[in-house]
Structure formats: structure tokens, C-alpha cells
Design an enzyme around this catalytic site. Structure first.
Site, PDB file in Angstrom:
ATOM      1  CB  CYS B  11      -0.916   0.012   1.212  1.00 33.52           C
ATOM      2  SG  CYS B  11      -0.036  -0.018   2.769  1.00 33.52           S
ATOM      3  CB  CYS B  14       4.112  -0.686   2.127  1.00 37.71           C
ATOM      4  SG  CYS B  14       2.705  -1.373   2.987  1.00 37.71           S
TER       5      CYS B  14
END
Lengths: 325, 78
Positions: B11, B14
Site C-alpha cells: 500500500c 509501505c
């Protein structure tokens, strides 16, 4: 409480820019400035408060609490209530799910948490207070918790454990009740503050573009759509409005931030609040990307049942809202 | 030899975390480091975390559920 923001917007639009009162552009701009400032201020307050709560009450503590204590049914309420205070990024849904399963928390309770957490979060609360006022916000939060509880209890009755993917079943078989008490961290508030602060700024930065665009579109609609415009199409007497709004909303994926300012304008132009909230819950609570993520832990059938039950609960709460307001 | 793992399913947060880790390593001038991105959820769950992104240094989870600031991370991996 927000008079000074209105005065500021008036001064800027009618004074400094010398636009004529009552003009479409002037009204839209005034609305945009007032709403942006008010909402950002409220968001800041709510996110800051929630980040403090979260710093002292991390998710591991929540899991251990639910796993350790026998709560005789109250665990559904606790899970849903914890869902409210725990910030939730949809990419964490799978690790959260596995974490709960591993702690021996029943599937239904886990679902209660998973449903409420995205539905009622700090950004949604901040926006709700700013756009709809305190009373509607309280009712929204309560119905979000009730919805999570109800859907969780219904899902637990179906005995869905066999519909998990094989590796999750293995985790389930090896689940153990958390016995150790969460080791208390004695980090003083002063040391927590920088991390909390960074988190607040991070969340605000993330949602800011959506909110500005949302309020911008809302502002335009506010100035140009005549009052009561939608009443002829989507009034309370139309029994299909709520289900249609909910089902339309599921494929959409947006954080509450972009959608809410638009929903507020729709309500002010005549769409019933319950219909609008059902739409919003559909957008925030269920989404196709979330379903894709959940495929790692659930079979398609289970995802289908999960989405079906939640959709049903959203539709029911939409009707309830329309009855109350 | 230090091993840094970034746990996350890919995501936005991250990706931010990866960027911060790379910058921290570059600014500290560390050369004896391997960075490993762990995106497989089963492998991620072996670290018993419940929120992503997370950073693991030599098999110890040092950050979970948030993107650390550059300075904070520099202190942690030094």
C-alpha cells in the site's frame, strides 16, 4: 463556535475580493472557504485526540483483552467499540484478521471489528461533526457500532470457519488464548507526543487533497443546484432509494474524506439523510479492493456472505435513519 | 551484516516506508545492509504483527503500523 470562521470568509469574499453577496460565484467561494477551515480544524482536533487514545491503547492490547476475557456476548460490543478508536488502513485488514484468529477470538467478533473500524474512524467523525453537527455524528457512531455488532452476531450464527482459506484454518487450529498480560509501556507522554504529532500530520496530509476537492465540488454544487432539486427523484417515499444508493456505493472506493462534503450538499439539496448515509457507509465500509485483499484469507463464498450481510445491515440502517430524521 | 525487512502488502504507506529506509541508510552511509521487501502475507504474519507497514531489523520488529520519521529510523538502525 465557528462564527469567526464565517466572519473571516465573509470578509475575504465580500470585502477583500469585493464580490457581490448573493452571486453564485461569491456564495460558492464563501461556502468553500468556510467549510475548508471549519473541517480542517475539527479534523485536527479529532485526529489528535484519537491518536492519543491509540498511543495508549494499541491494537495488540485490544486483541489480548478480547482473547483473555470471557465476556458473555459483550465481546461483540467491545470489538465494535474498539473498531471506532483504532485507526484502520485497508491494507492492514488481513494482518488484523489473522492476528485476531491467532488469538482465538471467534470469527463473528473479528467481523464486528473489521466492519466497524473503517466505517467509524477519526476522519469520518471529524468530517461528520463539521458537516452535519454533533447530533447526527453521535447517531452515526452509535449506528456504526450497532451495525458492526449485528452483522458480527449474524455471521457467527452461520458457522463460517470452514470457508477460510487452508492456511488460515491452520492458524485457527493453532490459535491460543493470550495468557500474558500486555506488558505496560511506561513511555511518558512527552516522548509519545512527537510520534502522535507525526501521525496526525501524516493523516491530515493524506486526506487533505480529497477534502479540498470534495469541498470544492460541494461548493460548486451548493451554489448552482437549486434547493430541493433532488426531492423529486429521491424522496423518502421511494422505497428503492436506499438499496440502490447502497449497492451503487460498494464498487466505489474512496476514503470518507472525499465523499462526505459531497454527501452533505446532496442532503442540503433534498436527498434524505438515511439514503445519503447508506451510500456513504457503502463507499467507506465495503469496496472491491478490500474484497481482493480478503481473498488471501477467505474463500469467495465467505467474502460474498460477508459483503451480503453487511450490505443488508447498511440498507436497514439507511431506512432507520430516514425514519428518525 | 545487517538485514532490514520491510513488511507490507504494497500500500502507499509501505512504499513511503521503503523510501524512508533507503534514505536513512544512504544518509548514515551504511554499506553492510541488505534490504528485503516482504509482501507475502503468510511471511508477514510470521512476525506476529497486526498492522502494516512494519520494519524488522535482524528479525526484531522495530516499527509497526506506521511510517517512521527519518530521524527516528536513523537512531533505530544505527
Amino acid at each position: 463556535m465557528f462564527d469567526w470562521i464565517q466572519r473571516f470568509a465573509d470578509w475575504l469574499v465580500y470585502g477583500l475580493l469585493d464580490l457581490e453577496k448573493g452571486q453564485h460565484l461569491a456564495e460558492a467561494l464563501n461556502f468553500f472557504i468556510y467549510d475548508s477551515f471549519k473541517i480542517l480544524l475539527l479534523l485536527f482536533i479529532v485526529i489528535f485526540f484519537m491518536s492519543i487514545v491509540n498511543s495508549y491503547f494499541p491494537i495488540e492490547k485490544v486483541r489480548n483483552f478480547l482473547s483473555r476475557n470471557k465476556l458473555y456476548g459483550a465481546e461483540y460490543f467491545m470489538a465494535a467499540a474498539f473498531g471506532v478508536i483504532t485507526p484502520f488502513c485497508s491494507c492492514s485488514s488481513v494482518p488484523l484478521f489473522i492476528g485476531f484468529v491467532r488469538g482465538g477470538i471467534p470469527l463473528g467478533v473479528t467481523f464486528s471489528f473489521l466492519i466497524t473500524s473503517p466505517l467509524v474512524n477519526e476522519v469520518a467523525i471529524g468530517l461528520f461533526v463539521g458537516l452535519f453537527g454533533l447530533r447526527v455524528t453521535v447517531i452515526y457512531v452509535i449506528s456504526g457500532v450497532l451495525l458492526g455488532m449485528t452483522a458480527g452476531i449474524i455471521l457467527s450464527k452461520f458457522k463460517l470457519e470452514h470457508l477460510l482459506t487452508p492456511w488460515v484454518k491452520e492458524v485457527l487450529a493453532n490459535a491460543q488464548k493470550e495468557s500474558e498480560v500486555f506488558k505496560a509501556e511506561h513511555t511518558p507522554f512527552k516522548e509519545r507526543l512527537p510520534i502522535i504529532w507525526a501521525e496526525v500530520i501524516n493523516i491530515l496530509k493524506g486526506v487533505l487533497p480529497y477534502i479540498i476537492v470534495g469541498i470544492g465540488i460541494g461548493g460548486l454544487m451548493h451554489g448552482y443546484i437549486p434547493n430541493g432539486f433532488f426531492e423529486q427523484y429521491m424522496n423518502k417515499e421511494n422505497p428503492f432509494a436506499v438499496p440502490i444508493a447502497t449497492i451503487l456505493a460498494i464498487p466505489m472506493y474512496s476514503n470518507a474524506s472525499g465523499i462526505l462534503p459531497i454527501v452533505q450538499v446532496l442532503v442540503s439539496k433534498g436527498i434524505p439523510l438515511g439514503t445519503a448515509i447508506a451510500f456513504m457507509m457503502g463507499v467507506v465500509g465495503l469496496s472491491i479492493p478490500e474484497a481482493m485483499l480478503l481473498k488471501k484469507v477467505m474463500t469467495l463464498k465467505l467474502i460474498g456472505i460477508f459483503f451480503g450481510v453487511v450490505t443488508l445491515c447498511i440498507i436497514i440502517s439507511g431506512y432507520l435513519f430516514n425514519m428518525i430524521f | 551484516m545487517k538485514n532490514i525487512k520491510i513488511l507490507g502488502t504494497g500500500c502507499a504507506k509501505c512504499k513511503q516506508t521503503t523510501a524512508v529506509v533507503e534514505r536513512a541508510i544512504a544518509e548514515l552511509g551504511l554499506t553492510d545492509v541488505t534490504i528485503e521487501k516482504v509482501e507475502d502475507i503468510q511471511k508477514i504474519m510470521e512476525f506476529d504483527i497486526m498492522t502494516t507497514p512494519a520494519i524488522v531489523v535482524d528479525n526484531e520488529v522495530i516499527i509497526k503500523g506506521r511510517v517512521p520519521s527519518l530521524n527516528e529510523l536513523k537512531e533505530l538502525i544505527q
